[in-house]
Design a protein around this motif. Structure first.
Motif, short mmCIF file in Angstrom:
data_model
loop_
_atom_site.label_atom_id
_atom_site.label_comp_id
_atom_site.label_asym_id
_atom_site.label_seq_id
_atom_site.Cartn_x
_atom_site.Cartn_y
_atom_site.Cartn_z
N LYS A 93 15.29 6.60 -2.20
CA LYS A 93 15.69 7.18 -3.49
C LYS A 93 14.53 7.85 -4.22
CE LYS A 93 15.10 3.01 -6.37
NZ LYS A 93 15.75 2.08 -7.30
N LEU A 94 13.32 7.35 -3.96
CA LEU A 94 12.16 7.86 -4.70
C LEU A 94 10.94 7.91 -3.80
CD1 LEU A 94 11.00 8.57 -7.60
CD2 LEU A 94 10.33 6.17 -7.72
N ALA A 95 10.23 9.03 -3.83
CA ALA A 95 8.97 9.14 -3.10
C ALA A 95 7.84 9.36 -4.09
CB ALA A 95 9.03 10.30 -2.10
N CYS A 96 6.82 8.53 -4.00
CA CYS A 96 5.64 8.66 -4.87
C CYS A 96 4.63 9.56 -4.15
CB CYS A 96 5.04 7.29 -5.15
SG CYS A 96 6.23 6.16 -5.90
N ILE A 97 4.40 10.72 -4.72
CA ILE A 97 3.71 11.78 -3.97
C ILE A 97 2.36 12.15 -4.59
CG2 ILE A 97 5.81 12.81 -3.03
CD1 ILE A 97 5.67 14.87 -5.35
N LEU A 121 -0.78 -4.51 -0.67
CA LEU A 121 -1.06 -3.93 0.64
C LEU A 121 0.06 -2.96 1.01
CD1 LEU A 121 -2.33 -7.07 2.60
CD2 LEU A 121 -3.65 -5.35 1.35
N GLU A 122 -0.33 -1.75 1.38
CA GLU A 122 0.64 -0.69 1.70
C GLU A 122 0.61 -0.44 3.21
OE1 GLU A 122 1.92 3.03 2.89
OE2 GLU A 122 -0.25 2.72 2.60
N LEU A 123 1.76 -0.10 3.79
CA LEU A 123 1.95 -0.23 5.24
C LEU A 123 1.82 1.03 6.09
CD1 LEU A 123 5.02 -2.67 5.30
CD2 LEU A 123 2.63 -3.21 5.76
N ALA A 124 1.71 2.20 5.51
CA ALA A 124 1.76 3.42 6.32
C ALA A 124 0.72 3.36 7.45
CB ALA A 124 1.49 4.65 5.46
N ILE A 177 3.25 12.20 8.60
CA ILE A 177 3.92 11.53 9.70
C ILE A 177 5.39 11.27 9.34
CG2 ILE A 177 1.89 10.59 10.80
CD1 ILE A 177 2.12 8.09 9.35
N SER A 178 6.13 10.89 10.36
CA SER A 178 7.59 10.78 10.24
C SER A 178 8.01 9.60 9.37
CB SER A 178 8.17 10.63 11.65
OG SER A 178 9.41 9.99 11.63
N LEU A 179 8.73 9.88 8.32
CA LEU A 179 9.25 8.81 7.47
C LEU A 179 10.19 7.88 8.25
CD1 LEU A 179 10.47 9.04 3.80
CD2 LEU A 179 11.85 7.90 5.51
N SER A 205 5.21 5.78 3.65
CA SER A 205 5.41 6.46 4.94
C SER A 205 4.30 7.44 5.29
CB SER A 205 6.74 7.23 4.92
OG SER A 205 6.60 8.39 4.11
N ASP A 206 3.58 7.91 4.27
CA ASP A 206 2.58 8.97 4.49
C ASP A 206 3.24 10.30 4.89
OD1 ASP A 206 -0.05 9.61 4.15
OD2 ASP A 206 -0.77 8.74 6.01
#
Lengths: 272, 250
Positions: free
Chosen positions: A54-58, A199-202, A232-234, A227-228
């Motif tokens: 729903k939301l991407a932090c960019i 901790l973020e997982l990308a 890279i692929s979400l 996702s980065d």
């Protein structure tokens, strides 16, 4: 064949997640260094629709790799064009000490940004360098979470340096992008006693057992998904969580609830 | 359950020298884990193929796959000139006897040239037998793959573990060499699967997961959520692989 839960069934069928996923580590815009197809807001939104994000932090690639003001404006434009779907980070480049706080004020006060992104590796500035102090002071005053790149062995943002920084600036919430890359085990140890660290997982290498190791050795409440993309692929990044051998409750916390709590505290509208 | 049945072109058994996390090694356990994701078959290498000697790898792989019905072996191969590996005709015969439809090369690690003076006879034999040639991108440059594919137009070449930053070289390779495909395990480029389908067709992509080292769910989601039609997804997931392997002469 047996599947463990409805999230896996949805992903296997290519159906969107039924709750609002939040991607806390995304970018936007074309890159010089390699080709990424459709890296603009529309190209990203298509992927978000298919997967249930729903939301991407960019943060804009141009803001990190080139001119921070030009890039930050690009992120602001995406937020304006698709309200509620993109939450921008203001990129702070400490190599421009005379401009950086003014740029943050402009992003926050004129565009309505609520978060900060830093990339010590690209900007060749150690996290503990005094050049970042004004940025962290700004973040503390505004209640803005700071997403920082972290990477194994990086002299600017390895885990020990990130931990020292988080300790020194206890009033700032830090999101450790990539959880240190190959230094995940060190990140788990270092962040354990730091309540202001998430901790973020990308990860471009989707090791079996990584998610299970993290959730088994760290509070799930402080693990967030990114996702980065559009590097890279979400979908692939989503898949490594959805198909991890952890409970559906933990998956939902990682994919949505934890980020929602952070963003809400920062003043980013993100409720369903 | 979704309608996508997968065949995994990149399974690699054996303990890597530097493992990051615990993961299952046993072929039958891996087989069951993959079945959970509707991955019903696959081609399997052994880590020894890269980290040790090909002969060693092939022996261990044969043992590891004993009694495992859904997996087929990929033999590690190298040129025969030093006498440490069988001559091409014998390699092909042994591969057929072992039911191995594909061969993998590690020229960088094993220190041999892929130019025709060193590897030409081996590649010719594989081409003649219809055996698929696989090569990790870390082992062979895209330029070298172009040369191989051009010199052996009937050889099916599958480039493995292609990085997400490689599109600018991968596209001309696809354009110039119809006999080259890639497996998808590490091709994690945003909208990358979609763009290859658009420019070159879904036929050029084979599902791969690099399991058990990597979480196969990531690769599965990369296909199920791709912005392409369901028939294209089915091709990538498994139909392309089945079609390609049916062409291997027994």
């Amino acid at each position: 064949m047996t599947l463990d839960g409805p999230l896996e069934s949805s992903a296997l069928a290519g159906k969107p997640m039924e709750f609002g996923v939040i991607d806390i580590h995304a970018h936007i815009g074309a890159l010089g260094i390699f080709h990424a197809p459709r890296p603009d807001a529309a190209g990203m939104l298509d992927v978000m629709e298919r997967t249930g994000v729903k939301l991407a932090c960019i943060s804009a690639n141009d803001a990190i790799l080139a001119d921070m003001a030009i890039g930050n404006d690009l992120a602001a434009a995406a937020m304006r064009k698709y309200p509620g779907r993109f939450a921008p980070y203001a990129v702070a480049n400490p190599n421009h000490p005379a401009r950086v706080i003014g740029e943050l004020k402009r992003c926050f006060d004129e565009h309505g940004f609520r978060m900060i992104k830093i990339h010590p590796s690209v900007h060749c500035t150690r996290l503990t360098d005094p050049a970042y102090d004004a940025v962290f002071d700004f973040a503390a005053r505004r209640g803005a979470p700071v997403l920082t790149h972290t990477w194994q062995g990086d002299e600017h943002c390895g885990i020990d340096i990130a931990a020292e920084t988080a300790q020194r600036h206890a009033g700032v919430s830090f999101l450790w992008g990539h959880s240190g890359g190959g230094e995940v085990r060190r990140a788990l140890e270092a962040a354990a006693g730091l309540a202001n660290v998430y901790l973020e997982l990308a990860a471009s290498q989707v090791w079996s057992g990584r998610i299970e190791t993290m959730t088994g050795n760290f509070p799930v409440e402080r693990i967030v998904w990114g996702s980065d993309f559009p590097f890279i692929s979400l979908p692939q990044q989503l898949g490594q969580v959805v198909f991890a051998r952890i409970s559906d409750e933990a998956k939902r916390m990682i994919l949505s609830d934890n980020a929602q709590r952070i963003l809400t505290a920062a003043g980013v509208p993100c409720s369903d | 359950m979704g309608g996508f049945e997968f065949f995994d072109f990149n399974i690699c058994l054996g303990m890597p020298r530097i493992p990051m996390y615990h993961f299952e090694q046993d072929a039958s356990v891996v087989e069951a884990q993959l079945a959970r994701l509707n991955i019903t078959g696959g081609l399997v290498r052994h880590t020894l193929g890269e980290e040790s000697h090909p002969s060693q790898a092939n022996r261990h792989l044969t043992r590891a796959l004993d009694g495992v019905e859904r997996f087929r072996p990929v033999w590690a191969v190298m040129p025969h000139w030093t006498g440490e590996f069988p001559a091409p005709a014998r390699v092909v015969a042994e591969m057929k006897s072992a039911g191995a439809p594909a061969a993998v090369i590690y020229p960088e690690t094993h220190g041999f040239s892929i130019s025709s003076f060193a590897t030409g006879a081996l590649l010719e034999a594989l081409e003649e037998a219809g055996i698929v040639l696989m090569a990790p991108q870390s082992q062979v440059s895209l330029e070298a793959i172009t040369k191989i594919a051009r010199a052996h137009p009937a050889l099916h070449v599958v480039l493995m573990e292609v990085g997400y930053r490689k599109a600018r070289d991968l596209y001309p390779l696809f354009e110039q060499c119809a006999n080259v495909r890639i497996e998808t395990s590490t091709y994690m480029l945003h909208n990358g699967i979609e763009e290859i389908c658009h420019f070159f067709g879904a036929e050029r992509l084979l599902f791969g997961s690099r399991c058990p080292l990597y979480n196969p769910g990531a690769a599965v989601a990369g296909v199920t959520y791709a912005g392409i039609g369901d028939e294209e997804k089915r091709l990538i997931a498994g139909k392309n692989a089945v079609g390609l392997l049916e062409g291997v002469r027994r």
